[in-house]
Scaffold this motif. Structure first.
Motif, PDB file in Angstrom:
ATOM      1  N   ILE A  50       0.848  -1.178   0.000  1.00 13.06           N
ATOM      2  CA  ILE A  50       0.000   0.000   0.000  1.00 13.06           C
ATOM      3  C   ILE A  50       0.886   1.230   0.000  1.00 13.06           C
ATOM      4  O   ILE A  50       1.895   1.296   0.705  1.00 13.06           O
ATOM      5  CB  ILE A  50      -0.958  -0.019   1.213  1.00 13.06           C
ATOM      6  CG1 ILE A  50      -1.963   1.125   1.144  1.00 13.06           C
ATOM      7  CG2 ILE A  50      -0.198  -0.018   2.536  1.00 13.06           C
ATOM      8  CD1 ILE A  50      -3.128   0.974   2.124  1.00 13.06           C
ATOM      9  N   SER A  51       0.514   2.212  -0.804  1.00 14.55           N
ATOM     10  CA  SER A  51       1.293   3.439  -0.915  1.00 14.55           C
ATOM     11  C   SER A  51       1.195   4.260   0.365  1.00 14.55           C
ATOM     12  O   SER A  51       0.365   3.995   1.237  1.00 14.55           O
ATOM     13  CB  SER A  51       0.808   4.252  -2.103  1.00 14.55           C
ATOM     14  OG  SER A  51      -0.563   4.618  -1.921  1.00 14.55           O
ATOM     15  N   TRP A  52       2.010   5.297   0.458  1.00 12.88           N
ATOM     16  CA  TRP A  52       2.131   6.052   1.703  1.00 12.88           C
ATOM     17  C   TRP A  52       0.798   6.647   2.156  1.00 12.88           C
ATOM     18  O   TRP A  52       0.508   6.719   3.340  1.00 12.88           O
ATOM     19  CB  TRP A  52       3.174   7.151   1.555  1.00 12.88           C
ATOM     20  CG  TRP A  52       2.755   8.245   0.623  1.00 12.88           C
ATOM     21  CD1 TRP A  52       2.898   8.290  -0.728  1.00 12.88           C
ATOM     22  CD2 TRP A  52       2.088   9.462   0.987  1.00 12.88           C
ATOM     23  NE1 TRP A  52       2.365   9.440  -1.243  1.00 12.88           N
ATOM     24  CE2 TRP A  52       1.854  10.194  -0.211  1.00 12.88           C
ATOM     25  CE3 TRP A  52       1.662  10.013   2.184  1.00 12.88           C
ATOM     26  CZ2 TRP A  52       1.229  11.433  -0.219  1.00 12.88           C
ATOM     27  CZ3 TRP A  52       1.043  11.257   2.182  1.00 12.88           C
ATOM     28  CH2 TRP A  52       0.827  11.946   0.982  1.00 12.88           C
ATOM     29  N   ASN A  53      -0.034   7.044   1.219  1.00 12.85           N
ATOM     30  CA  ASN A  53      -1.303   7.677   1.601  1.00 12.85           C
ATOM     31  C   ASN A  53      -2.498   6.739   1.452  1.00 12.85           C
ATOM     32  O   ASN A  53      -3.640   7.160   1.589  1.00 12.85           O
ATOM     33  CB  ASN A  53      -1.536   8.925   0.763  1.00 12.85           C
ATOM     34  CG  ASN A  53      -1.671   8.620  -0.717  1.00 12.85           C
ATOM     35  OD1 ASN A  53      -1.456   7.504  -1.155  1.00 12.85           O
ATOM     36  ND2 ASN A  53      -2.036   9.627  -1.489  1.00 12.85           N
ATOM     37  N   GLY A  54      -2.219   5.470   1.134  1.00  9.56           N
ATOM     38  CA  GLY A  54      -3.298   4.516   0.976  1.00  9.56           C
ATOM     39  C   GLY A  54      -4.016   4.605  -0.361  1.00  9.56           C
ATOM     40  O   GLY A  54      -4.967   3.870  -0.601  1.00  9.56           O
ATOM     41  N   GLY A  55      -3.558   5.484  -1.221  1.00  5.03           N
ATOM     42  CA  GLY A  55      -4.247   5.708  -2.481  1.00  5.03           C
ATOM     43  C   GLY A  55      -4.062   4.601  -3.504  1.00  5.03           C
ATOM     44  O   GLY A  55      -4.878   4.453  -4.415  1.00  5.03           O
ATOM     45  N   SER A  56      -2.998   3.824  -3.341  1.00  6.06           N
ATOM     46  CA  SER A  56      -2.726   2.728  -4.272  1.00  6.06           C
ATOM     47  C   SER A  56      -2.447   1.456  -3.491  1.00  6.06           C
ATOM     48  O   SER A  56      -1.730   1.478  -2.493  1.00  6.06           O
ATOM     49  CB  SER A  56      -1.523   3.055  -5.152  1.00  6.06           C
ATOM     50  OG  SER A  56      -1.769   4.182  -5.964  1.00  6.06           O
ATOM     51  N   THR A  57      -3.038   0.376  -3.956  1.00  2.00           N
ATOM     52  CA  THR A  57      -2.794  -0.927  -3.343  1.00  2.00           C
ATOM     53  C   THR A  57      -2.416  -1.933  -4.434  1.00  2.00           C
ATOM     54  O   THR A  57      -2.809  -1.781  -5.602  1.00  2.00           O
ATOM     55  CB  THR A  57      -4.023  -1.439  -2.578  1.00  2.00           C
ATOM     56  OG1 THR A  57      -5.155  -1.460  -3.466  1.00  2.00           O
ATOM     57  CG2 THR A  57      -4.341  -0.552  -1.385  1.00  2.00           C
ATOM     58  N   TYR A  58      -1.664  -2.923  -4.028  1.00  3.90           N
ATOM     59  CA  TYR A  58      -1.145  -3.919  -4.967  1.00  3.90           C
ATOM     60  C   TYR A  58      -1.263  -5.291  -4.315  1.00  3.90           C
ATOM     61  O   TYR A  58      -1.034  -5.431  -3.112  1.00  3.90           O
ATOM     62  CB  TYR A  58       0.324  -3.629  -5.292  1.00  3.90           C
ATOM     63  CG  TYR A  58       0.596  -2.185  -5.630  1.00  3.90           C
ATOM     64  CD1 TYR A  58       0.906  -1.276  -4.623  1.00  3.90           C
ATOM     65  CD2 TYR A  58       0.533  -1.726  -6.935  1.00  3.90           C
ATOM     66  CE1 TYR A  58       1.145   0.060  -4.912  1.00  3.90           C
ATOM     67  CE2 TYR A  58       0.777  -0.403  -7.240  1.00  3.90           C
ATOM     68  CZ  TYR A  58       1.082   0.489  -6.224  1.00  3.90           C
ATOM     69  OH  TYR A  58       1.311   1.807  -6.517  1.00  3.90           O
ATOM     70  N   TYR A  59      -1.603  -6.284  -5.106  1.00  2.00           N
ATOM     71  CA  TYR A  59      -1.798  -7.626  -4.565  1.00  2.00           C
ATOM     72  C   TYR A  59      -1.175  -8.677  -5.465  1.00  2.00           C
ATOM     73  O   TYR A  59      -1.168  -8.553  -6.696  1.00  2.00           O
ATOM     74  CB  TYR A  59      -3.289  -7.938  -4.429  1.00  2.00           C
ATOM     75  CG  TYR A  59      -4.012  -7.035  -3.473  1.00  2.00           C
ATOM     76  CD1 TYR A  59      -4.674  -5.891  -3.922  1.00  2.00           C
ATOM     77  CD2 TYR A  59      -4.034  -7.311  -2.107  1.00  2.00           C
ATOM     78  CE1 TYR A  59      -5.330  -5.043  -3.036  1.00  2.00           C
ATOM     79  CE2 TYR A  59      -4.690  -6.480  -1.217  1.00  2.00           C
ATOM     80  CZ  TYR A  59      -5.337  -5.344  -1.695  1.00  2.00           C
ATOM     81  OH  TYR A  59      -5.983  -4.525  -0.804  1.00  2.00           O
TER      82      TYR A  59
END
Length: 120
Positions: A50-59
């Motif tokens: 998860i990116s620093w601000n929660g704006g992007s997630t990856y799985y």
């Protein structure tokens, strides 16, 4: 930065668990945070980030649609909600963090891991 993971345990297939990882020593609110896992006899693998601000997630493809990563920067904590667990999800789960924009480039700080066991 010290990372402490918790929330692991024994669960039946189809069940759910929520892992938490609390950071201390400095704020990680501007860092990428990620979960990895290592099953017995296998190499460690990426699970989610998860990116620093929660704006992007990856799985990872193997957990997409079943796991959800989130973070609370006020608490310096990252979470991993795991639903529809399968026996193949059995592993030690590690949280990690670092200033790079991608986990592929390496994570600087690692927790000790928490064991998740899924029974069939």
């Amino acid at each position: 930065v010290q990372l402490q993971a918790s929330g692991g345990g024994l669960v039946q297939a189809g069940g759910s668990l929520r892992l938490s990882c609390a950071a201390s020593g400095r704020t990680v609110s501007n860092y990428l945070m990620a979960w990895f896992r290592q099953a017995p006899g296998k190499e460690r693998e990426f699970v989610a980030a998860i990116s620093w601000n929660g704006g992007s997630t990856y799985y990872a493809d193997s957990v997409k649609g079943r796991f959800t990563i989130s973070r609370d920067n006020a608490k310096n904590t990252v979470y991993l909600q795991m639903n529809s667990l399968k026996p193949e999800d059995t592993a030690v789960y590690y949280c990690a963090t670092g200033p790079r924009s991608s986990w592929v480039d390496g994570m600087d700080y690692w927790g000790k891991g928490t064991l998740v066991t899924v029974s069939s």
